[in-house]
Structures are given as structure tokens and as C-alpha cells.
Design a protein around this motif. Structure first.
Motif, PDB file in Angstrom:
ATOM      1  N   UNK A 174      17.960   4.428   0.803  1.00  0.00           N
ATOM      2  CA  UNK A 174      18.610   5.354   1.803  1.00  0.00           C
ATOM      3  C   UNK A 174      17.551   6.322   2.548  1.00  0.00           C
ATOM      4  N   UNK A 175      16.464   6.203   1.800  1.00  0.00           N
ATOM      5  CA  UNK A 175      15.212   7.538   2.214  1.00  0.00           C
ATOM      6  C   UNK A 175      14.924   7.115   3.599  1.00  0.00           C
ATOM      7  N   UNK A 176      14.414   8.062   4.196  1.00  0.00           N
ATOM      8  CA  UNK A 176      13.610   7.915   5.506  1.00  0.00           C
ATOM      9  C   UNK A 176      12.085   7.678   5.125  1.00  0.00           C
ATOM     10  N   UNK A 177      11.884   7.949   3.977  1.00  0.00           N
ATOM     11  CA  UNK A 177      10.531   7.565   3.676  1.00  0.00           C
ATOM     12  C   UNK A 177      10.321   5.821   3.646  1.00  0.00           C
ATOM     13  N   UNK A 178       9.300   5.228   4.406  1.00  0.00           N
ATOM     14  CA  UNK A 178       9.200   3.912   4.795  1.00  0.00           C
ATOM     15  C   UNK A 178       8.221   3.091   3.682  1.00  0.00           C
ATOM     16  N   UNK A 179       8.619   2.102   3.396  1.00  0.00           N
ATOM     17  CA  UNK A 179       7.428   1.213   2.566  1.00  0.00           C
ATOM     18  C   UNK A 179       6.052   1.071   3.543  1.00  0.00           C
ATOM     19  N   UNK A 180       5.069   0.765   2.694  1.00  0.00           N
ATOM     20  CA  UNK A 180       3.723   0.806   3.199  1.00  0.00           C
ATOM     21  C   UNK A 180       2.899   0.246   2.424  1.00  0.00           C
ATOM     22  N   UNK A 181       1.624  -0.565   3.084  1.00  0.00           N
ATOM     23  CA  UNK A 181       0.800  -0.983   2.134  1.00  0.00           C
ATOM     24  C   UNK A 181      -0.419  -0.158   2.931  1.00  0.00           C
ATOM     25  N   UNK A 182      -1.378   0.351   2.028  1.00  0.00           N
ATOM     26  CA  UNK A 182      -2.400   1.066   2.748  1.00  0.00           C
ATOM     27  C   UNK A 182      -3.627   0.524   2.142  1.00  0.00           C
ATOM     28  N   UNK A 183      -4.601   0.417   2.992  1.00  0.00           N
ATOM     29  CA  UNK A 183      -6.015  -0.362   2.527  1.00  0.00           C
ATOM     30  C   UNK A 183      -7.027   0.555   2.864  1.00  0.00           C
ATOM     31  N   UNK A 184      -7.963   0.824   1.817  1.00  0.00           N
ATOM     32  CA  UNK A 184      -9.092   1.712   2.031  1.00  0.00           C
ATOM     33  C   UNK A 184     -10.283   0.855   1.762  1.00  0.00           C
ATOM     34  N   UNK A 185     -11.296   1.407   2.576  1.00  0.00           N
ATOM     35  CA  UNK A 185     -12.760   0.838   2.584  1.00  0.00           C
ATOM     36  C   UNK A 185     -13.583   2.099   2.371  1.00  0.00           C
ATOM     37  N   UNK A 186     -14.712   1.728   1.998  1.00  0.00           N
ATOM     38  CA  UNK A 186     -15.878   2.742   1.856  1.00  0.00           C
ATOM     39  C   UNK A 186     -16.246   3.003   3.366  1.00  0.00           C
ATOM     40  N   UNK A 187     -16.371   4.370   3.691  1.00  0.00           N
ATOM     41  CA  UNK A 187     -16.845   4.721   5.179  1.00  0.00           C
ATOM     42  C   UNK A 187     -18.334   4.191   5.270  1.00  0.00           C
TER      43      UNK A 187
END
Length: 223
Positions: A210-223
Motif C-alpha cells: 500500500x506504500x506510495x513508494x514505487x518499485x524500480x530497477x536502477x542501472x548504473x554506468x561509469x561516467x
């Protein structure tokens, strides 16, 4: 001379006769002497001066109470904004130690590095699930502090160094940072990552129902 002599007068040389003194019936029968009806004694109330003094004293007491509340609030300091946060809010962390706080900021702001996944009370014995960052906001003189579980704000372009820490990693300038968010997907993924090949790090978050926090997958790369 008249033939009808009438009543005879007492002789001139007779001693003076005194008439008996008339007594009122109530005196003869022993009744109390009647006087003006006496009014009941008036109840003594507070004088105007006493009333004024009491009013002044009451105002002093009330004013003193208000003053005490103001002083206590001044000692406690300003109320922390972290106490108003809810799940799904994005925040910027400010201050440190007893002055630490978490301030709500629009999630699309380039200066909002974190999203709130859970809020609670800092009782000294609490923790966040793996992958979330633990952050406590103390509220001196206002009771128990605020406990927050934070996630990285899933916004492409934000840069960090050590995202594997247990405390919130500070937002870094992308010119000197180790990782940059390159892609964001609106679902949790553990086995099959949706991130492109060459991705350096992946974080996947699950919402709490019930939380307003949403599921997510975050991808990181080297700048």
C-alpha cells in the motif's frame, strides 16, 4: 338662673384629680413592641478592588503559562520537517548530528538524491531491508526521533560513489563520481536484469504493497 342645673362641677377647692395613664393592649398582654421590619443582612461580596486584583492575577498565571510554552518551544528548536514525510516523498538531507533533517523536494529535482520507502519512530532498535539506507532524524525535546528508510531516487543522471553502503551515499558531481544512473525501469528485477550490457551496478527496489513508494530497477554506468 336656669331651672335645670345640669351636671355639677367639682368644687373649686377639691384636690386635682389625675386621670389613669392609658396602656396599649400589646403592652398589657406582654407582646413585644412593634417596630420597623428589619431587612436581612446583605451578603458581603468581593469589592471592586479585590475583583480587579484577582483578574490581574489570573492574567499573570495565563500569561505565564503561555510564556512557558513559548520558552519550551524555543528550547526545543524548530520542528523537524522529517516528521511530515510520507512514503514516496523525495528528500534532500540537511544538517548533521542533532540538527539533521530530511526536507521534501520534488522528485524531478537534480538535487533530490533519495526517495522515502518507509517512515517510523527512532527507538534505537530498528533497521531497513537490504538495499535501503537507514537514516535517523533526532528531535530533541520533542520526543522520539524520526526513522527513515531511503532509496536512491530513480532519476537518470544522478551520480554517486559507494551505493552499497548502509547509510545514504552523498550525491556527487558526475565529473568525479564513480557511478551515474543511466536507465530506470518501473519494476523490480532480480534474475533477468533489464539493464543494457556494460552496466556497472544494478539496484532493484520493491514497494511495500500500500506504500506510495514505487518499485524500480536502477542501472548504473561509469561516467
Amino acid at each position: 338662673m336656669s331651672e335645670n342645673p345640669g351636671a355639677s362641677f367639682p368644687p373649686q377647692n377639691a384636690p386635682h384629680q389625675q386621670w389613669p395613664q392609658q396602656q396599649w393592649p400589646q403592652q398589657q398582654q406582654g407582646w413585644p413592641q412593634q417596630g420597623w421590619p428589619q431587612q436581612p443582612p446583605k451578603k458581603k461580596g468581593l469589592s471592586t478592588k479585590v475583583k480587579v486584583l484577582l483578574l490581574v492575577a489570573a492574567l499573570v498565571v495565563v500569561g505565564g503559562g503561555i510564556g512557558l510554552v513559548v520558552v519550551m518551544k524555543s528550547v526545543a528548536g524548530p520542528e523537524k520537517q522529517a516528521g511530515k514525510l510520507t512514503e514516496g516523498d523525495c528528500v534532500v538531507l540537511t544538517g548533521s548530528g542533532k540538527g539533521a533533517d530530511a526536507v521534501k523536494t520534488p522528485c524531478d529535482s537534480p538535487q533530490a538524491p533519495y526517495a522515502v520507502s518507509l517512515t517510523g519512530v527512532d527507538k534505537g532498535d530498528w533497521d531497513c531491508k537490504e538495499g535501503f539506507y537507514k537514516y535517523a532524524v533526532p528531535t530533541p525535546m520533542r520526543g522520539e526521533g524520526v526513522a527513515l528508510c531511503l532509496a536512491i531516487n530513480a532519476k537518470v543522471g544522478l551520480c554517486f560513489d559507494d551505493i552499497g553502503s548502509k547509510t545514504p551515499p552523498p550525491l556527487k558531481d558526475c565529473g568525479s563520481a564513480r557511478l551515474r544512473i543511466s536507465e530506470v525501469f518501473p519494476q523490480m528485477s532480480v534474475v533477468n536484469s533489464p539493464c543494457k550490457e556494460g552496466t556497472a551496478e544494478v539496484i532493484s527496489y520493491a514497494s511495500y504493497g500500500t506504500s506510495n513508494f514505487k518499485s524500480a530497477t536502477i542501472c548504473f554506468v561509469k561516467p
